[in-house]
Each structure stands twice: as C-alpha cells, then as structure tokens.
Design an enzyme around this catalytic site. Sequence first.
Site, mmCIF file in Angstrom:
data_model
loop_
_atom_site.group_PDB
_atom_site.id
_atom_site.type_symbol
_atom_site.label_atom_id
_atom_site.label_comp_id
_atom_site.label_asym_id
_atom_site.label_seq_id
_atom_site.Cartn_x
_atom_site.Cartn_y
_atom_site.Cartn_z
ATOM 1 N N ASN A 1 1.097 -1.222 0.310
ATOM 2 C CA ASN A 1 0.185 -0.215 -0.494
ATOM 3 C C ASN A 1 1.174 1.465 -0.461
ATOM 4 O OD1 ASN A 1 -1.911 2.074 0.503
ATOM 5 N ND2 ASN A 1 -2.533 1.578 2.701
ATOM 6 N N LYS B 1 0.466 4.036 -0.058
ATOM 7 C CA LYS B 1 -0.691 5.400 0.201
ATOM 8 C C LYS B 1 -0.978 6.960 -0.568
ATOM 9 C CE LYS B 1 -0.248 3.891 4.765
ATOM 10 N NZ LYS B 1 0.406 3.578 6.261
ATOM 11 N N HIS C 1 -9.839 1.111 4.555
ATOM 12 C CA HIS C 1 -8.237 1.125 5.851
ATOM 13 C C HIS C 1 -8.306 2.188 6.830
ATOM 14 C CE1 HIS C 1 -4.184 1.770 6.627
ATOM 15 N NE2 HIS C 1 -3.486 0.973 5.724
ATOM 16 N N GLU D 1 -6.760 4.593 8.353
ATOM 17 C CA GLU D 1 -7.070 6.234 7.830
ATOM 18 C C GLU D 1 -7.846 6.486 7.137
ATOM 19 O OE1 GLU D 1 -2.653 5.229 5.517
ATOM 20 O OE2 GLU D 1 -1.545 5.594 7.402
ATOM 21 N N GLU E 1 -5.487 -4.953 11.162
ATOM 22 C CA GLU E 1 -4.878 -4.343 10.774
ATOM 23 C C GLU E 1 -5.152 -3.577 12.554
ATOM 24 O OE1 GLU E 1 -2.717 -2.636 7.214
ATOM 25 O OE2 GLU E 1 -4.635 -1.467 7.225
ATOM 26 N N GLY F 1 2.199 1.809 10.997
ATOM 27 C CA GLY F 1 2.698 3.258 10.708
ATOM 28 C C GLY F 1 3.941 3.425 11.622
ATOM 29 N N SER G 1 2.876 -2.133 10.819
ATOM 30 C CA SER G 1 4.603 -1.895 10.786
ATOM 31 C C SER G 1 5.037 -3.686 10.443
ATOM 32 C CB SER G 1 4.948 -1.784 12.045
ATOM 33 O OG SER G 1 4.277 -0.609 12.185
#
Length: 257
Positions: free
Chosen positions: A21, A23, A111, A113, A181, A187, A219
Amino acid sequence: MIKAPPWGRNMAVRTKLVAGNWKMNGLRADGSALARALTERWTAARSERPGCQPLLCPPSTLLAMVRDILAGSGIALGGQDCHPAPKGAFTGDVSPEMLADAGCSHVILGHSERRHGHGETDAEVREKVTGAWRAGLVAVVCVGETLAQRRAESANTVVAAQITGSIPDGATAANLVVAYEPVWAIGSGLTATLEDIAAMHADIRSRVAAGTRILYGGSVNPQNAAGILGLAEVDGALVGGASLDADSFWSIARCCP
Ligand code: PEP
C-alpha cells in the site's frame, strides 16, 4: 467486467498475498523505479519465486503507468479506495469501474486511515465493497482495533462488528480478502504479538467464507515478516511503509514459505 484473478479461484491452496500500500507516496519517477525494480526481481526469480502473489496499490495518479510496467509479469495491481457509484458528479472520487478499467484486480477498502482520518463508517465501506464487486474487483477490507479498544479487551468485539457491518452478503473467498490491521500498529513500528495475530485471525476466519484470505498489516518489515508470514493462520501481509523500498518489499515477499 474483469475476470477473477487465477489465484483467487483455487481455494484449496491459499497462496499468500503480499500487498504493497503505497498510500499517498510516489511521483512518476519514484513509482516507475519501484515498480520496475520489483518486476525485474519477480521476473528474474522465476523458479525460485517466493510462494506469494504480489499486489501493488499505488496512488491513482500512478495506476496506468504502473500497470504498463507490470504488464505480463504476474504482479497484480490494486486501488487504495473507491466511491460506491459507477460514475457521476462526485468530484475527486474514483469509481470501481475506473479502477478496473485502469487494470486493477483489487481495491483496498475501509483502511483505518480512511475510517479514522475521513470518518468512514462500516455502512460506507459496505457500499464500496458492493461497488467493487459490481466492477469485478476483489475487495481487500481492512479491520482492526485501536489501542484503547485492545486495552479494554474489546478488540475481538470491535473487529467482529466491523466484519458484520462492512462486508455485504455474497462475500466469497474469490471476491473478498480481509486485512487485520490493529490501528495502533500501522506506521508505528509496533506489531501485534504472534499469539494475538493468530488468535484474531482464527476469530476472523470463523466469520468469513471458507478459504477467504486473511492478511496481517501493521509495521510489517523484513525483520518481523518471517514470523508473521510463517503463521498458518496468516494468508499474507498488507505492507505500508516497507513497500516503498524494493529491497524491503522483496525481502518480505521472500518470507512466504
Ligand atoms: C498499511 O498501510 O496498511 C500499513 C499496515 O502500513 P505500515 O506497514 O506502514 O504500518
């Protein structure tokens, strides 16, 4: 309508999926160098290829370019999000049909985010999954608890609710991938313990169609990938930061048994 990818059909053997990904990273120069480096490694490896299916999810601006670089390599292409509708007055959005037309076989949806950064709800993710299936895309639906939820021992309840709320009826092992996740691991350099990953994946597995791939994300890096990808319950990884470096992503892919 694009055809289901071949690795999505053989449910008896769940080839691990290692998804990068990217991003909101990459201009044309970086994106093409990264895609070329991975294509060269994958093509050169041939008989000694890692036992996984690689998937690259670049930003929308790079999809066409990366598609052309990956052409014929067997590395798959995916989007990072989509609007539920096929087309219309939705400034700034990308439809599932547009992703399919750009050469994508997969799309990441829900996701953290987007859930936490854009307030996306389970119901919205669900609509997007329906749209993705309409366009023939495999939906990679992300779920995961926050640190506060894990500390409150509600991780399983939270993830179960996300699965129920985000995945429409009609999910199969060929049209759905689930990515577990933990939000606190994305991250951050922190990863869940192997025991917690295995336990959560087993719980998720009891809630989805037989043969559905369940990825771990948060991560993942070349140092921890062997342990994570070595777990029988883990069908691959969704990799963010480490997917931006060809050596790191390749090292992770090579950890697939
Ligand atoms: C992700 O983007 O889904 C992700 C897991 O990121 P990172 O690997 O950087 O934690």
